[in-house]
Design a protein around this motif. Structure first.
Motif, PDB file in Angstrom:
ATOM      1  N   PRO A   8       0.821  -1.222   0.000  1.00 55.63           N
ATOM      2  CA  PRO A   8       0.000   0.000   0.000  1.00 55.63           C
ATOM      3  C   PRO A   8       0.849   1.264   0.000  1.00 55.63           C
ATOM      4  CG  PRO A   8      -0.910  -1.603   1.515  1.00 55.63           C
ATOM      5  CD  PRO A   8       0.424  -2.145   1.080  1.00 55.63           C
ATOM      6  N   GLY A   9       0.425   2.211  -0.816  1.00 48.46           N
ATOM      7  CA  GLY A   9       1.144   3.465  -0.946  1.00 48.46           C
ATOM      8  C   GLY A   9       2.259   3.442  -1.961  1.00 48.46           C
ATOM      9  N   LYS A  43      -8.208  -0.838  -8.147  1.00 52.45           N
ATOM     10  CA  LYS A  43      -7.406   0.029  -9.021  1.00 52.45           C
ATOM     11  C   LYS A  43      -6.742   1.141  -8.218  1.00 52.45           C
ATOM     12  CE  LYS A  43      -7.873   2.619 -13.377  1.00 52.45           C
ATOM     13  NZ  LYS A  43      -7.458   3.974 -12.982  1.00 52.45           N
ATOM     14  N   GLU A  44      -7.498   1.776  -7.318  1.00 56.17           N
ATOM     15  CA  GLU A  44      -6.930   2.844  -6.498  1.00 56.17           C
ATOM     16  C   GLU A  44      -5.820   2.325  -5.585  1.00 56.17           C
ATOM     17  OE1 GLU A  44     -10.180   4.638  -4.451  1.00 56.17           O
ATOM     18  OE2 GLU A  44     -10.669   5.964  -6.124  1.00 56.17           O
ATOM     19  N   ILE A  45      -5.994   1.121  -5.045  1.00 53.13           N
ATOM     20  CA  ILE A  45      -4.965   0.543  -4.178  1.00 53.13           C
ATOM     21  C   ILE A  45      -3.701   0.250  -4.983  1.00 53.13           C
ATOM     22  CG2 ILE A  45      -4.378  -1.434  -2.719  1.00 53.13           C
ATOM     23  CD1 ILE A  45      -7.380  -1.588  -1.989  1.00 53.13           C
ATOM     24  N   ILE A  46      -3.868  -0.311  -6.174  1.00 51.41           N
ATOM     25  CA  ILE A  46      -2.716  -0.623  -7.030  1.00 51.41           C
ATOM     26  C   ILE A  46      -1.978   0.660  -7.425  1.00 51.41           C
ATOM     27  CG2 ILE A  46      -2.064  -1.527  -9.307  1.00 51.41           C
ATOM     28  CD1 ILE A  46      -4.416  -3.536  -8.927  1.00 51.41           C
ATOM     29  N   VAL A 262     -17.253   7.147  -5.102  1.00 48.12           N
ATOM     30  CA  VAL A 262     -16.263   7.781  -4.235  1.00 48.12           C
ATOM     31  C   VAL A 262     -15.665   8.914  -5.049  1.00 48.12           C
ATOM     32  CG1 VAL A 262     -14.122   7.497  -2.941  1.00 48.12           C
ATOM     33  CG2 VAL A 262     -15.816   5.653  -2.982  1.00 48.12           C
ATOM     34  N   TYR A 263     -15.676  10.125  -4.502  1.00 45.14           N
ATOM     35  CA  TYR A 263     -15.470  11.314  -5.306  1.00 45.14           C
ATOM     36  C   TYR A 263     -14.107  11.958  -5.065  1.00 45.14           C
ATOM     37  CZ  TYR A 263     -20.347  10.441  -5.902  1.00 45.14           C
ATOM     38  OH  TYR A 263     -21.533   9.820  -6.192  1.00 45.14           O
ATOM     39  N   PRO A 264     -13.443  12.388  -6.133  1.00 44.32           N
ATOM     40  CA  PRO A 264     -12.156  13.069  -5.973  1.00 44.32           C
ATOM     41  C   PRO A 264     -12.359  14.469  -5.413  1.00 44.32           C
ATOM     42  CG  PRO A 264     -12.852  13.161  -8.259  1.00 44.32           C
ATOM     43  CD  PRO A 264     -13.858  12.290  -7.543  1.00 44.32           C
ATOM     44  N   PRO A 265     -11.326  15.050  -4.823  1.00 46.17           N
ATOM     45  CA  PRO A 265     -11.458  16.413  -4.324  1.00 46.17           C
ATOM     46  C   PRO A 265     -11.626  17.400  -5.474  1.00 46.17           C
ATOM     47  CG  PRO A 265      -9.177  15.686  -4.206  1.00 46.17           C
ATOM     48  CD  PRO A 265      -9.983  14.487  -4.587  1.00 46.17           C
ATOM     49  N   GLY A 266     -12.130  18.577  -5.144  1.00 43.99           N
ATOM     50  CA  GLY A 266     -12.289  19.612  -6.161  1.00 43.99           C
ATOM     51  C   GLY A 266     -13.688  19.637  -6.727  1.00 43.99           C
ATOM     52  N   GLY A 267     -13.821  20.326  -7.841  1.00 48.57           N
ATOM     53  CA  GLY A 267     -15.120  20.507  -8.461  1.00 48.57           C
ATOM     54  C   GLY A 267     -15.743  21.813  -8.018  1.00 48.57           C
ATOM     55  N   SER A 268     -16.686  22.305  -8.800  1.00 46.26           N
ATOM     56  CA  SER A 268     -17.354  23.563  -8.471  1.00 46.26           C
ATOM     57  C   SER A 268     -18.811  23.466  -8.885  1.00 46.26           C
ATOM     58  CB  SER A 268     -16.679  24.732  -9.186  1.00 46.26           C
ATOM     59  OG  SER A 268     -16.740  24.565 -10.591  1.00 46.26           O
ATOM     60  N   ILE A 269     -19.631  24.287  -8.244  1.00 44.61           N
ATOM     61  CA  ILE A 269     -21.068  24.299  -8.516  1.00 44.61           C
ATOM     62  C   ILE A 269     -21.488  25.734  -8.791  1.00 44.61           C
ATOM     63  CG2 ILE A 269     -23.362  23.769  -7.633  1.00 44.61           C
ATOM     64  CD1 ILE A 269     -22.107  21.768  -5.740  1.00 44.61           C
ATOM     65  N   SER A 270     -22.062  25.941  -9.950  1.00 45.98           N
ATOM     66  CA  SER A 270     -22.632  27.256 -10.236  1.00 45.98           C
ATOM     67  C   SER A 270     -24.055  27.313  -9.686  1.00 45.98           C
ATOM     68  CB  SER A 270     -22.630  27.525 -11.742  1.00 45.98           C
ATOM     69  OG  SER A 270     -23.396  26.551 -12.422  1.00 45.98           O
ATOM     70  N   ASN A 271     -24.447  28.486  -9.244  1.00 47.28           N
ATOM     71  CA  ASN A 271     -25.789  28.671  -8.678  1.00 47.28           C
ATOM     72  C   ASN A 271     -26.050  27.715  -7.516  1.00 47.28           C
ATOM     73  OD1 ASN A 271     -26.474  30.697 -10.589  1.00 47.28           O
ATOM     74  ND2 ASN A 271     -26.972  29.093 -12.092  1.00 47.28           N
ATOM     75  N   LEU A 272     -25.041  27.555  -6.654  1.00 46.73           N
ATOM     76  CA  LEU A 272     -25.170  26.630  -5.522  1.00 46.73           C
ATOM     77  C   LEU A 272     -26.350  27.022  -4.632  1.00 46.73           C
ATOM     78  CD1 LEU A 272     -24.177  24.334  -3.726  1.00 46.73           C
ATOM     79  CD2 LEU A 272     -22.566  25.938  -2.678  1.00 46.73           C
ATOM     80  N   GLY A 273     -26.520  28.295  -4.410  1.00 47.38           N
ATOM     81  CA  GLY A 273     -27.609  28.728  -3.548  1.00 47.38           C
ATOM     82  C   GLY A 273     -28.967  28.306  -4.080  1.00 47.38           C
ATOM     83  N   ASP A 274     -29.185  28.468  -5.399  1.00 43.86           N
ATOM     84  CA  ASP A 274     -30.461  28.057  -5.995  1.00 43.86           C
ATOM     85  C   ASP A 274     -30.680  26.560  -5.829  1.00 43.86           C
ATOM     86  OD1 ASP A 274     -30.953  30.634  -6.780  1.00 43.86           O
ATOM     87  OD2 ASP A 274     -30.311  30.332  -8.864  1.00 43.86           O
ATOM     88  N   LEU A 275     -29.604  25.784  -6.019  1.00 49.74           N
ATOM     89  CA  LEU A 275     -29.719  24.334  -5.908  1.00 49.74           C
ATOM     90  C   LEU A 275     -30.069  23.926  -4.470  1.00 49.74           C
ATOM     91  CD1 LEU A 275     -29.379  21.739  -7.600  1.00 49.74           C
ATOM     92  CD2 LEU A 275     -26.995  21.668  -6.856  1.00 49.74           C
ATOM     93  N   MET A 276     -29.443  24.569  -3.498  1.00 48.36           N
ATOM     94  CA  MET A 276     -29.720  24.246  -2.100  1.00 48.36           C
ATOM     95  C   MET A 276     -31.126  24.674  -1.703  1.00 48.36           C
ATOM     96  SD  MET A 276     -25.998  25.286  -0.512  1.00 48.36           S
ATOM     97  CE  MET A 276     -26.424  24.884   1.182  1.00 48.36           C
ATOM     98  N   THR A 277     -31.529  25.853  -2.154  1.00 46.82           N
ATOM     99  CA  THR A 277     -32.883  26.323  -1.835  1.00 46.82           C
ATOM    100  C   THR A 277     -33.935  25.401  -2.436  1.00 46.82           C
ATOM    101  OG1 THR A 277     -32.159  28.623  -1.701  1.00 46.82           O
ATOM    102  CG2 THR A 277     -34.510  28.245  -2.097  1.00 46.82           C
ATOM    103  N   ASP A 278     -33.704  24.965  -3.668  1.00 51.70           N
ATOM    104  CA  ASP A 278     -34.631  24.022  -4.305  1.00 51.70           C
ATOM    105  C   ASP A 278     -34.724  22.722  -3.513  1.00 51.70           C
ATOM    106  OD1 ASP A 278     -36.184  22.946  -6.699  1.00 51.70           O
ATOM    107  OD2 ASP A 278     -34.475  21.569  -6.656  1.00 51.70           O
TER     108      ASP A 278
END
Length: 348
Positions: A8-9, A43-46, A262-278
């Motif tokens: 590992p590693g 795959k991630e372990i390898i 299982v999600y990698p770090p990073g990414g962005s969301i446009s209109n996050l507030g609208d999505l959360m309010t919805d």
């Protein structure tokens, strides 16, 4: 005995190693693995991104999706017999009194993943109380039980949450991804009577697209067509943050979204507030599932039996590549056309 191992590693440290045959302790059994499934976690372990060797060991034996025969009983074991065909669950608790699949990180070990050797070997050991017996008629496809158990848990939790709020009766589902998890999710939801749309990036004439249609589901090639409409259940099985956000936009009022990636770090969301309010105004719920206990393994076996009755050899068609210990490297190479690869270890 021979075992498929990594350090590992250390990226690309995969090798077939001669190791000592394990001995079952009190409450344990010695297993003779028949076959082991390979997945993205391997795959991630390898690649050196994840994984932990057991205490005192420099290497980790891979293999957490296992079908095996009980070879020998340790002391105090009375729930299985020598010769039984079984599936071992993956996770074991460490200083945790919760159901094992709800123990937080740092309070469990996992076969072939984290702190506990796996089953990609001629023999392995595990705790007897975490074994699930396999009916004879399912032995040919039961290696799929572990990934199916994760699907079962996610969908079961989604249904329980929906029904806890009111008399929720979902009618349709969107499945994002057509790998093993996405296809098994489609199968379970079709068996439950839901109309399904499964989205991936393979062509409409690909095996994955045909497998969706053979369940009576609708396949959408995301490279050609956009998904329209809203869905009571959305299952995310790609591991892509952006796809997840897009899926949430398709979740109907009072719907439940199930995250199985299982999600990698990073990414962005446009209109996050609208999505959360919805999500707030429309009572939407998001749940995750990455591991399952005995209950959902058993639920998966029941759905496998139902699938054989309704869809014939559909489950066996998910296994698109087989390798042996002699050419084990083949089991750990991936293409977009593969669905599920298995490592054949011992004949039944």
């Amino acid at each position: 005995m021979k075992a498929v191992t990594v350090i590992p590693g250390v990226p690309e440290s995969l090798r077939l190693r001669d190791v000592d045959k394990p001995k079952p302790g009190n409450g344990q059994v010695l297993l003779r693995p028949i076959r082991v499934g390979v997945c993205g976690t391997d795959k991630e372990i390898i690649e050196g991104k994840y994984g932990k060797a057991p205490p005192g060991s420099q290497y980790l034996i891979l293999g957490h999706e296992a079908l095996a025969v009980v070879e020998e009983l340790g002391g105090g074991v009375d729930n299985v017999s020598v010769g039984d065909v079984v599936i071992p669950t993956v996770r074991r608790p460490v200083n945790c009194n919760l159901p094992v699949d709800y123990c937080p990180m740092g309070h469990y070990v996992e076969h072939g993943i984290w702190g506990l050797h796996g089953h990609a070997a001629e023999y392995s050991v595990t705790d007897a109380k975490y074994l699930v017996k396999v009916p004879k008629e399912l032995v040919d496809v039961a290696v799929l039980t572990e990934p199916l158990s994760v699907v079962e848990k996610g969908i079961d939790v989604a249904m329980s949450i929906g029904r806890a709020r009111f008399d929720w009766k979902p009618t349709n589902a969107l499945i994002l991804g057509a790998g093993p998890i996405g296809l098994l999710s489609t199968m379970v939801l079709r068996l439950m009577g839901l109309s399904t749309v499964t989205v991936a990036t393979r062509p409409p004439d690909s095996l994955k697209a045909r497998l969706v249609r053979d369940l009576g589901g609708t396949y959408v090639d995301a490279a050609l067509t956009s998904v329209e409409g809203s869905f009571d259940i959305v299952v995310e099985a790609t591991g892509s943050p952006q796809v997840t956000v897009d899926g949430l936009r398709h979740l109907a009022p009072n719907g439940v979204m199930v995250l199985l990636g299982v999600y990698p770090p990073g990414g962005s969301i446009s209109n996050l507030g609208d999505l959360m309010t919805d999500s707030v105004l429309n009572n939407k719920v998001i749940v995750g599932s990455v591991n399952a206990g005995v209950k959902h393994f058993e639920m998966g076996l029941r759905h496998m039996a139902d699938a054989k009755d309704r869809f014939g050899d559909w489950l066996s068609r998910l296994i698109t590549k087989r390798a042996t210990l002699d050419n084990y490297q083949e089991a750990y190479s991936w293409t977009h056309e593969d669905v599920k690869t298995v490592l054949e270890i011992n004949p039944l």
